[in-house]
Design an enzyme around this catalytic site. Structure first.
Site, short mmCIF file in Angstrom:
data_model
loop_
_atom_site.label_atom_id
_atom_site.label_comp_id
_atom_site.label_asym_id
_atom_site.label_seq_id
_atom_site.Cartn_x
_atom_site.Cartn_y
_atom_site.Cartn_z
N HIS A 118 0.84 -1.20 0.00
CA HIS A 118 0.00 0.00 0.00
C HIS A 118 0.87 1.26 0.00
CE1 HIS A 118 -2.66 2.92 2.36
NE2 HIS A 118 -3.39 2.64 1.29
N HIS B 119 -0.90 10.43 -2.97
CA HIS B 119 -2.21 9.97 -2.49
C HIS B 119 -3.27 11.04 -2.56
CE1 HIS B 119 -5.32 9.26 0.60
NE2 HIS B 119 -5.27 8.04 0.14
#
Ligand code: G3P
Ligand code: CA
Length: 317
Positions: free
Chosen positions: A32, A74
């Site tokens: 991740h 992100h």
């Protein structure tokens, strides 16, 4: 912890699963934002470490710069993970945020990426850049060549509707880059993910991409609707799987079996050694519960080495 009764019911409803604690070697371990438990997220350093730890897939989240270059980030804002406030103190919008879409790539490259989470890699560590998506692809291609492995990639398009409204449509340019790096066809070692169904539908139905796609979702009412039998049937028209938040499955463990019945994979996010919910005894307990009891096919984790150990596949020295 969910009541034991519900857990038992989940085991009965999903009979193909082993009991918690057993190794599940065929599960997919997704790094991740790279190995973001160990190095600042979305840096080439974090991606390289994830690769070395043996992750099956490595995730870059993607946004666009003002000059339409995909970068690995992100948020659509820069301040949480870079020193943009120091380098460009006056370039925030009225809402006090520094938008990546307001900066050229040359400006982004003047920034240093830093850790987001307190207690992880020191915020004042060595200089690391915000990478472009192409740099990410070159890194993975290079490591696949030099190691003989074939790690997969799991890119996420962030807020494509917002980007489109800002004059920065993502889908066509994204697929063109992927094709240039050899990601074509249904068997390419990639999952494309997005929270916005319209984006995934556009790529599959309008742009005729046959690359594997995953519909990611949160854990609220929208996710519950997506995980209904009808919702899953609709998703199966344009995706190969679903990527729910953990809480969506905890609330409705039978969703995994429904997804499988619809022909969909289930990858769940996000598992963190330093953020294990009180309802689990450890990171390993949490990961094994989702993989072995609920029957998910894979997990996103900031700690790919620890998840790989859970499924009996520790990284080789
Ligand atoms: O993309 C699914 C997973 O990465 C969780 O979402 O917010 O960390 O990008 P996020
Ligand atoms: Ca993501």
């Amino acid at each position: 912890m969910m009541p034991r009764l519900i857990l038992l019911i989940a085991c009965v409803l999903v009979p193909t699963f082993a009991i918690a604690g057993e190794a599940a070697p065929n599960k997919t371990i997704i790094a991740h934002r790279g190995a973001s438990g160990y190095l600042p997220e979305h840096t080439l350093e974090a991606y390289s470490y994830a690769y070395a730890l043996g992750a099956d897939y490595i995730e870059p989240d993607l946004v666009l710069t003002k000059d339409k270059v995909f970068i690995c980030l992100h948020d659509i804002h820069l301040e949480a993970t870079t020193n943009v406030e120091e380098v460009f103190p006056d370039r925030h919008r009225e809402d006090g945020k520094w938008y990546a879409a307001d900066f050229t790539l040359e400006e982004i490259k003047r920034l240093s990426a830093h850790e987001r989470v307190e207690g992880r890699f020191p915020k004042t560590g060595p200089r690391m850049e915000v990478p472009t998506f192409e740099e990410f692809l070159q890194l993975i291609r290079g490591l696949n060549a030099s190691t003989g492995r074939t790690a997969g990639i799991y890119p996420e398009l962030k807020q494509p509707a917002w980007h489109r409204a800002a004059g920065l449509p993502m889908e066509t340019a994204f697929l063109e880059i992927l094709a240039r790096y050899g990601y074509t066809g249904p068997h390419a070692r990639i999952f494309i993910q997005c929270f916005e169904a319209e984006c995934l539908k556009r790529m599959r139905l309008e742009l005729k991409s046959d690359l594997p796609q995953i519909q990611v979702m949160g854990s609220g009412d929208d996710a519950a609707a997506m995980l209904s039998e009808e919702g899953l049937k609709r998703i199966a028209e344009y995706a190969q799987g679903v990527g729910p938040a953990k809480a969506a499955i905890e609330k409705d463990p039978a969703a995994v079996a429904r997804a499988h019945a619809a022909g969909l994979l289930v990858h769940v996010y996000t598992f963190r050694v330093d953020d294990v919910p009180a309802s689990y005894t450890s990171f390993e307990d949490e990961v094994r519960t989702f993989l072995d009891v609920y029957g998910a096919d894979g997990v996103w984790t900031d700690y790919p080495d620890r998840a790989l150990r859970c499924v009996g596949r520790p990284a080789k020295p």
